[in-house]
Design a protein around this motif. Structure first.
Motif, PDB file in Angstrom:
ATOM      1  N   GLY A 468     -12.551  87.962  19.281  1.00  0.00           N
ATOM      2  CA  GLY A 468     -13.431  87.900  18.125  1.00  0.00           C
ATOM      3  C   GLY A 468     -12.840  87.133  16.967  1.00  0.00           C
ATOM      4  O   GLY A 468     -13.538  86.848  15.989  1.00  0.00           O
ATOM      5  N   HIS A 469     -11.560  86.813  17.055  1.00  0.00           N
ATOM      6  CA  HIS A 469     -10.889  86.070  15.978  1.00  0.00           C
ATOM      7  C   HIS A 469     -10.400  84.706  16.459  1.00  0.00           C
ATOM      8  O   HIS A 469      -9.642  84.030  15.752  1.00  0.00           O
ATOM      9  CB  HIS A 469      -9.703  86.879  15.451  1.00  0.00           C
ATOM     10  N   GLU A 470     -10.821  84.294  17.639  1.00  0.00           N
ATOM     11  CA  GLU A 470     -10.366  83.007  18.178  1.00  0.00           C
ATOM     12  C   GLU A 470     -10.956  81.850  17.379  1.00  0.00           C
ATOM     13  O   GLU A 470     -12.089  81.919  16.864  1.00  0.00           O
ATOM     14  CB  GLU A 470     -10.792  82.857  19.650  1.00  0.00           C
ATOM     15  N   THR A 471     -10.174  80.785  17.286  1.00  0.00           N
ATOM     16  CA  THR A 471     -10.682  79.550  16.691  1.00  0.00           C
ATOM     17  C   THR A 471     -11.602  78.864  17.701  1.00  0.00           C
ATOM     18  O   THR A 471     -11.633  79.216  18.884  1.00  0.00           O
ATOM     19  CB  THR A 471      -9.532  78.607  16.324  1.00  0.00           C
ATOM     20  N   ASP A 472     -12.372  77.885  17.227  1.00  0.00           N
ATOM     21  CA  ASP A 472     -13.288  77.176  18.125  1.00  0.00           C
ATOM     22  C   ASP A 472     -12.534  76.491  19.259  1.00  0.00           C
ATOM     23  O   ASP A 472     -12.971  76.512  20.415  1.00  0.00           O
ATOM     24  CB  ASP A 472     -14.104  76.137  17.332  1.00  0.00           C
ATOM     25  N   LYS A 473     -11.382  75.882  18.946  1.00  0.00           N
ATOM     26  CA  LYS A 473     -10.598  75.208  19.975  1.00  0.00           C
ATOM     27  C   LYS A 473     -10.067  76.209  20.988  1.00  0.00           C
ATOM     28  O   LYS A 473     -10.095  75.964  22.207  1.00  0.00           O
ATOM     29  CB  LYS A 473      -9.432  74.452  19.318  1.00  0.00           C
ATOM     30  N   GLU A 474      -9.588  77.317  20.494  1.00  0.00           N
ATOM     31  CA  GLU A 474      -9.055  78.361  21.373  1.00  0.00           C
ATOM     32  C   GLU A 474     -10.149  78.898  22.294  1.00  0.00           C
ATOM     33  O   GLU A 474      -9.936  79.086  23.498  1.00  0.00           O
ATOM     34  CB  GLU A 474      -8.489  79.487  20.505  1.00  0.00           C
ATOM     35  N   THR A 475     -11.357  79.121  21.732  1.00  0.00           N
ATOM     36  CA  THR A 475     -12.482  79.625  22.529  1.00  0.00           C
ATOM     37  C   THR A 475     -12.877  78.629  23.607  1.00  0.00           C
ATOM     38  O   THR A 475     -13.166  79.005  24.752  1.00  0.00           O
ATOM     39  CB  THR A 475     -13.681  79.914  21.621  1.00  0.00           C
ATOM     40  N   LEU A 476     -12.886  77.353  23.250  1.00  0.00           N
ATOM     41  CA  LEU A 476     -13.262  76.316  24.216  1.00  0.00           C
ATOM     42  C   LEU A 476     -12.291  76.296  25.392  1.00  0.00           C
ATOM     43  O   LEU A 476     -12.703  76.267  26.559  1.00  0.00           O
ATOM     44  CB  LEU A 476     -13.290  74.957  23.521  1.00  0.00           C
ATOM     45  N   LEU A 477     -10.974  76.320  25.099  1.00  0.00           N
ATOM     46  CA  LEU A 477      -9.981  76.289  26.167  1.00  0.00           C
ATOM     47  C   LEU A 477     -10.035  77.561  27.018  1.00  0.00           C
ATOM     48  O   LEU A 477      -9.874  77.511  28.240  1.00  0.00           O
ATOM     49  CB  LEU A 477      -8.582  76.094  25.585  1.00  0.00           C
ATOM     50  N   LEU A 478     -10.274  78.703  26.374  1.00  0.00           N
ATOM     51  CA  LEU A 478     -10.380  79.954  27.119  1.00  0.00           C
ATOM     52  C   LEU A 478     -11.583  79.944  28.058  1.00  0.00           C
ATOM     53  O   LEU A 478     -11.513  80.438  29.189  1.00  0.00           O
ATOM     54  CB  LEU A 478     -10.481  81.139  26.154  1.00  0.00           C
TER      55      LEU A 478
END
Length: 695
Positions: A468-478
């Motif tokens: 819920g606190h991930e950055t957009d880049k982090e979410t994309l890679l995940l």
């Protein structure tokens, strides 16, 4: 920009002086930081006291404990250093036999008959392992004391260096200038008759030192040909291999190289011997940090050329080597022989020295969305520095927050990101090990070039607090990483409808709106089929007939069209919202075979799932949880012969007797390694969180 030539020259002089002052300051700080320290036993008036001591220069300072005021200061020029039995009680050292396997060093000050010092060599002795610590202390004490015993044991080079150091402390500049011109410290075209340093006679290193010098001469005198580097690569690897196998030769190597670089005319520095000698020095500095006296020798050598040389080429050489030495001291030296890839990449630029020393190596790291990012590194760059550079370049938070890490493939293993790289390790050391493993699999040289190392930046530790606190880049890679798990069957989905939902979201992230793919270079039908194969869960495509696959593809298109207008960030968040419904979301899965005497599914495959809560054993097909253990219930884990072992003690009522269970899981060797370090990382993370909560 300077207004005229005279002003330009003035500015050059000012900047040169500033750089020299900075260099001297750095040297002084390093000499201060490199003081030996450790616990000792001080015997005084028949009593023994355990104290802390530091050896800096020719003074041994004694304290009650680190940070306290000086208790006693001993001038080692007026002291005797002897080897004694570790049981020595402070009296006459000749009264105790030194035939024991446990020996230590004793200092007997001449100005006080009631004081004696015994250096301890226990596991608690700060920096060094016991044997290395004793050898380092004894050599440093002998050199600092410059006693008659040392004069008998030390080589001519060591005695000259010790004398130069003493004369410099006493500001005898004329004498120092003459000593630097001593033949033993300057270039020779003849073979060595004896080693330049004192070497253990029992190890038979004298002949090794002679062979080492021949290799140094051959490397420096044979011109490097960028089109035929095989000879010099083998020569450097042979030199470094000898010194790694016999550590006492490290000091010898530095003395030999520095000797061959000294005594040349400063006006003609472009000879093959000088150029390649400097380059050899540049190559060996990352490999070894010399001991105290010889470290001082190397630093003084670089400082003299940096401050006194009128030739800009030598000035640059000394500057680059000094920077490399400083990093070797801070990061620690290398552990492995440089790989062919590393040496070839460096030597290809030898014709452009000293520019070659400034150019960094490059390697591509693949993100989970299959984007390649080039990162630069030097022979001493750590994995942690690579990851920090990568985070900054792609806009990711610190890895301690996100759990992302640098992973690699391994020769002989099909899976791409299967090998975790420790943050403190040197990337070049890992590449060397990787290349050695490849050579073992493919001994024929012609087949080695068909495989290259694959580095991957992936999420390794999944923390609930981060969700819920991930950055957009982090979410994309995940989302891309979880998608690979879903498509390979390592992440369960409830049904075919949910699987198609996930595939449609990933298709929108990867290709954009369904209507826009008509303008792409590939036919629409090809992209639709590719999206189904890449993102649909494997269990729905396995053994499916062509008609059934077409039905799945039609359903994918319908749901893909419904996502029109949504950008990749929104879709990535939506994908993770669906994936997080699984209670073990973020867990790493390892396929294993259960072998314990009380089996869950004896001799049948299962999944070992590891997350921040603990360890679970899952059914290989349904992925239902068979057994789960919290970390507080696990007493032992790791490799046990060829298997992975878990010793668990389930929590029961205090009144009942609890018997530990031992689970043996057959797994590949590399998987055992990864599972062990993953559990250790989660345990460390939990301890850090608890420490933060207490504070």
């Amino acid at each position: 920009m300077a207004a005229n030539q005279k002003e330009c020259e003035n500015w050059t002089c000012v900047l040169h002086s500033a750089m020299q002052s900075s260099f001297r300051g750095t040297l002084d700080r390093r000499q201060s930081d490199n003081a030996l320290c450790g616990w000792i036993q001080m015997f005084q008036n028949g009593k023994s006291q355990r104290c802390w001591s530091t050896l800096q220069g020719k003074a041994l300072s004694i304290y009650t404990k680190p940070g306290d005021k000086t208790l006693k200061r001993i001038d080692l020029q007026h002291a005797t250093v002897r080897k004694v039995d570790s049981r020595w009680n402070g009296r006459d050292p000749s009264s105790v036999s030194t035939g024991s396997s446990s020996t230590s060093s004793a200092v007997l000050p001449e100005d006080s008959q009631d004081t004696a010092i015994l250096l301890e060599s226990s596991e608690e002795a700060v920096v060094f392992a016991p044997e290395e610590e004793k050898a380092s202390w004894f050599q440093a004490l002998n050199v600092a004391g410059n006693t008659e015993q040392h004069q008998q044991q030390a080589s001519l080079t060591e005695r000259i260096l010790a004398q130069i150091r003493q004369e410099e402390d006493e500001k005898e500049e004329l004498c120092v200038h003459q000593l630097w011109k001593h033949p033993i410290l300057n270039y020779t075209s003849c073979d060595l008759m004896q080693p330049l340093t004192s070497l253990p006679s029992s190890a038979g290193l004298k002949s090794q030192a002679m062979n080492l010098f021949k290799s140094v001469q051959l490397f420096m005198s044979t011109c490097i040909n960028p089109l035929g580097l095989e000879y010099h690569i083998c020569c450097v690897q042979h030199i470094i291999k000898m010194c790694l196998k016999h550590p006492p030769l490290c000091n010898e190597l530095y003395c030999q190289v520095l000797r061959q670089l000294s005594g040349h005319s400063d006006t003609v520095p472009n000879s093959t011997v000088v150029l390649q000698g400097w380059y050899l020095l540049f190559l060996i500095i990352p490999m070894f940090v010399p001991s105290e006296l010889f470290l001082w020798y190397v630093e003084k050598f670089l400082l003299r050329h940096y401050t006194n040389s009128t030739n800009p080429t030598i000035f640059e050489y000394s500057s680059h080597c000094s920077d490399c030495l400083e990093k070797a001291i801070s990061n620690g030296p290398r552990e492995c022989i440089p790989s062919r890839f590393e040496l070839q990449s460096l030597m290809m630029r030898c014709s452009h020295m000293p520019t070659a020393m400034q150019v960094k190596l490059k390697v591509s790291v693949q993100l989970m969305n299959e984007v390649q990012v080039d990162v630069e590194f030097t022979p001493l760059t750590t994995v942690e520095e690579i990851v920090s550079q990568l985070n900054e370049e792609i806009g990711m938070p610190d890895s301690s927050e996100t759990g992302f890490a640098l992973m690699s493939d391994w020769p002989g293993v099909e899976e791409r990101a299967c090998f975790y790289l420790f943050p403190s390790s040197k990337l070049c050391d890992f590449i060397s090990k990787w290349m050695d493993s490849l050579d073992e699999l493919n001994p024929v040289k012609s087949t080695r070039g068909q495989r290259s190392i694959n580095l991957t930046y992936a999420n390794r530790l999944s923390h609930a607090r981060r969700r819920g606190h991930e950055t957009d880049k982090e979410t994309l890679l995940l989302s891309y990483q979880i998608s690979k798990e879903v498509s390979s069957g390592r992440h369960p989905v409830a049904n075919a409808s949910e699987g198609i939902d996930l595939a449609a979201v990933m298709a929108q992230i990867e290709y954009g709106d369904w209507h826009s793919i008509a303008s792409s270079a590939q036919p629409r039908e090809f992209i639709e089929k590719e999206a189904l194969e890449r993102f649909c869960p494997a269990q729905f495509l396995h053994m499916a007939l062509q008609h059934d696959q077409r039905l799945l593809q039609d359903k994918l298109i319908v749901k893909w069209k419904a996502l029109v207008g949504l950008d990749s960030n929104v879709c990535a968040h939506r994908y993770l919202d669906i994936a997080e419904k699984w209670e073990l979301y973020g867990a790493a899965l390892f396929q294993a075979i259960e072998k314990s005497s009380q089996p869950i599914s004896r001799n049948h495959s299962l999944w070992l799932a590891i997350n921040e809560q603990g360890v679970c054993l899952l059914d290989i097909n349904s992925m239902n949880c068979l057994m789960s253990y919290k970390y507080s219930e696990i007493s032992t884990f790791g490799a046990h012969g060829e298997d992975f072992v878990l010793v668990v003690t389930p929590h029961q009522d205090s009144s009942s007797h609890v018997q530990a269970e031992k689970l043996l899981l057959a797994m590949p060797r590399l998987k055992i390694r990864e599972a062990t370090y993953l559990i250790a990382s989660y345990l460390e993370s939990c301890e850090n969180e608890q420490e933060v909560d207490r504070l």
